[in-house]
Scaffold this motif. Structure first.
Motif, PDB file in Angstrom:
ATOM      1  N   UNK A 180       1.426   6.563   2.618  1.00  0.00           N
ATOM      2  CA  UNK A 180       0.962   5.336   3.246  1.00  0.00           C
ATOM      3  C   UNK A 180       0.786   4.207   2.253  1.00  0.00           C
ATOM      4  N   UNK A 181       0.219   3.126   2.764  1.00  0.00           N
ATOM      5  CA  UNK A 181      -0.064   1.934   1.958  1.00  0.00           C
ATOM      6  C   UNK A 181      -1.532   1.966   1.567  1.00  0.00           C
ATOM      7  N   UNK A 182      -1.786   2.135   0.296  1.00  0.00           N
ATOM      8  CA  UNK A 182      -3.159   2.177  -0.210  1.00  0.00           C
ATOM      9  C   UNK A 182      -3.534   0.890  -0.938  1.00  0.00           C
ATOM     10  N   UNK A 183      -2.669  -0.113  -0.857  1.00  0.00           N
ATOM     11  CA  UNK A 183      -2.963  -1.413  -1.439  1.00  0.00           C
ATOM     12  C   UNK A 183      -2.501  -1.588  -2.871  1.00  0.00           C
ATOM     13  N   UNK A 184      -2.277  -0.514  -3.588  1.00  0.00           N
ATOM     14  CA  UNK A 184      -1.869  -0.634  -4.992  1.00  0.00           C
ATOM     15  C   UNK A 184      -0.369  -0.408  -5.186  1.00  0.00           C
ATOM     16  N   UNK A 185       0.343  -0.084  -4.097  1.00  0.00           N
ATOM     17  CA  UNK A 185       1.795   0.077  -4.160  1.00  0.00           C
ATOM     18  C   UNK A 185       2.355  -0.141  -2.761  1.00  0.00           C
ATOM     19  N   UNK A 186       3.665  -0.239  -2.667  1.00  0.00           N
ATOM     20  CA  UNK A 186       4.297  -0.383  -1.351  1.00  0.00           C
ATOM     21  C   UNK A 186       4.082   0.862  -0.497  1.00  0.00           C
TER      22      UNK A 186
END
Length: 131
Positions: free
Chosen positions: A107-113
């Motif tokens: 998923x998207x954890x905000x630190x990577x795509x």
């Protein structure tokens, strides 16, 4: 220092199975060498005394431990893979989590795509990242 390698110590005689799995999952992967225990041991005859395999340009070493230990792999040390595209991260995620468990589902954890963290069925921990 001559060399430093990731070293996987497997128990229950699964080192060769694990290497074959990794070679089938990753592109540009191959088993380089396998030395086996012989009839005089100390490990079970035919299991892996010492082996080397490559994934991309990274060499790994592994063994089947003939000593049963009270410990195994831990996620505090993991293999960190930077994927080139979504197809690659999705493929690796699917293959590596099969029979294992998800520590952080894809998923998207905000630190990577796109990111995932799994323990494979052999207990080895993999972090997959799409930048």
């Amino acid at each position: 220092m001559k060399q430093m390698l990731p070293f996987f110590m497997f128990q229950e005689g699964v080192a060769e199975e694990a290497m074959n799995h990794y070679v089938s999952v990753f592109e540009d992967a191959k088993i380089q060498a396998i030395e086996r225990y012989g009839p005089d041991g100390p490990g079970e005859e035919g299991t892996v005394l010492r082996a080397r395999f490559m994934v991309k340009d990274q060499e790994f070493m592994c063994i089947d431990s003939h000593i049963q230990h009270d410990f195994t792999f831990t996620p505090s040390i993991s293999m960190y893979i930077t994927c080139e595209n979504e197809e690659e991260i999705d493929h690796l995620y699917t293959e590596l989590k099969e029979g294992g468990n998800e520590l952080m589902p894809i998923g998207d954890y905000g630190f990577s795509q796109k990111f995932a963290w799994v323990n494979d069925r052999f207990g080895v921990s993999w972090q997959l990242n799409l930048e």
